[in-house]
Design a protein around this motif. Structure first.
Motif, PDB file in Angstrom:
ATOM      1  N   ASN A 132      21.794  68.588 -11.459  1.00  0.00           N
ATOM      2  CA  ASN A 132      23.211  68.417 -11.141  1.00  0.00           C
ATOM      3  C   ASN A 132      23.805  69.772 -10.777  1.00  0.00           C
ATOM      4  O   ASN A 132      24.255  70.523 -11.647  1.00  0.00           O
ATOM      5  CB  ASN A 132      23.946  67.812 -12.339  1.00  0.00           C
ATOM      6  N   THR A 189      23.571  62.054 -13.810  1.00  0.00           N
ATOM      7  CA  THR A 189      23.197  62.045 -12.399  1.00  0.00           C
ATOM      8  C   THR A 189      21.827  61.394 -12.248  1.00  0.00           C
ATOM      9  O   THR A 189      20.936  61.626 -13.069  1.00  0.00           O
ATOM     10  CB  THR A 189      23.152  63.480 -11.843  1.00  0.00           C
ATOM     11  N   ASN A 212      23.563  64.536 -19.573  1.00  0.00           N
ATOM     12  CA  ASN A 212      25.016  64.427 -19.512  1.00  0.00           C
ATOM     13  C   ASN A 212      25.615  64.862 -20.843  1.00  0.00           C
ATOM     14  O   ASN A 212      24.958  64.860 -21.878  1.00  0.00           O
ATOM     15  CB  ASN A 212      25.469  63.004 -19.148  1.00  0.00           C
TER      16      ASN A 212
END
Length: 317
Positions: A6, A144, A159
């Motif tokens: 990400n 992601t 995350n």
């Protein structure tokens, strides 16, 4: 390796400034006695000393509001309690004295001397006497989709949510559970691994969405002390939870990851929002009826802006 997955910049929501509070232990097992779990003063401290345990309810977690942000207290041992003062905003003052004054103000507002004289005195003593405040940034990083063959990110590498609700380990361990189930049912060829990771990301999404969104939404409610609409939503949230039964069971299940239903989360969140609307419409001090209707519609709009953008980001592939 998170940036490989990400590359988007990460925005800080707030910072936790940590302290350790040293206090007298509670040398009794009857600390839940009394009305509504209250603790008799005679049981709060070591009978061999004259010092009192300053915690409002020892052996329990505390979330104190009305500071610059929420203040968390939880015991690490009989004599030590961790204090985490949340300071909203993406940056902290670079000057140490300004940061100390900011934390001091937040703690004094969250634990005022009029309500918690012993706790207030102890907190001020620790803030003024500590050599260095330990601070850590609180972030929100939506998951992601993994498009890199041979690699899987799980937990906080994939995350991140605000740590106010303590959902990081919940999501991280459930990531392991879902991943192990998929690995047990699939071959280990390249195509099978691709299918496995795609199914794993789908399996984890609903629970991660609920825990992550709720953590950020609750922080938004608890940290917005200067917004009348957010304060009304916070008051409605407490009124909603105080009804018990169904109104408490599901929110508790959201926090623990036992009810991974985004639609159920939306139902309860907007039930709280509608309760806030009813409180606004029924308050004659809020002005004439047209003004109250406008304020109620604005409160509903603020509630939607709190939760829907984060849910949408969590739903992105």
């Amino acid at each position: 390796f998170r940036k490989v997955l990400n590359p988007e910049p990460v925005n800080l929501i707030s910072h936790f400034c940590g302290l350790v509070l040293e206090h007298e232990p509670v040398l009794t097992a009857d600390h839940f006695t009394g009305p509504a779990g209250a603790i008799p003063t005679s049981l709060r401290s070591d009978p061999r000393t004259e010092k009192e345990n300053p915690l409002p309810m020892p052996h329990n977690g505390h979330v104190l509001l009305d500071g610059l942000g929420p203040v968390l207290l939880y015991q690490m041992s009989e004599r030590e309690t961790r204090v985490l003062a949340d300071i909203p905003g993406p940056a902290l003052p670079s000057d140490g004295s300004q940061l100390r004054a900011l934390v001091r103000e937040s703690l004094s507002r969250a634990a005022p001397k009029s309500l918690y004289p012993a706790l207030n005195a102890k907190l001020m003593e620790v803030v003024d006497g500590s050599q260095r405040l330990r601070c850590i940034g609180n972030k929100f990083i939506p998951a992601t989709a993994n498009r890199i063959p041979g690699a899987v990110w799980i937990g906080d590498a994939l995350n991140v949510r605000h740590p106010l609700t303590g959902g990081g380990m919940t999501i991280g361990l459930w990531d392991v559970v879902h991943l192990c189930k998929q690995m047990a049912n699939e071959d280990h060829g390249p195509r099978a691994l691709s299918r496995m990771t795609a199914q794993w990301q789908w399996d984890r999404r609903s629970r991660a969405l609920v825990v992550n969104t709720l953590s950020v939404a609750l922080h938004a409610l608890f940290a917005a002390a200067d917004s009348p609409d957010m304060c009304l939503l916070r008051e409605a949230c407490f009124s909603y939870l105080s009804r018990g039964s169904f109104y408490t069971m599901h929110p508790s299940g959201f926090l623990s990851g036992l009810f991974p239903s985004p639609l159920l989360l939306l139902f309860h969140f907007f039930s709280v929002a509608l309760l806030a609307v009813a409180m606004r419409l029924g308050d004659p001090k809020a002005g004439m009826l047209p003004m109250r209707c406008f304020a109620a519609a604005r409160t509903l709009w603020v509630a939607a802006c709190v939760i829907l953008p984060f849910m949408w980001r969590e739903l992105q592939p």
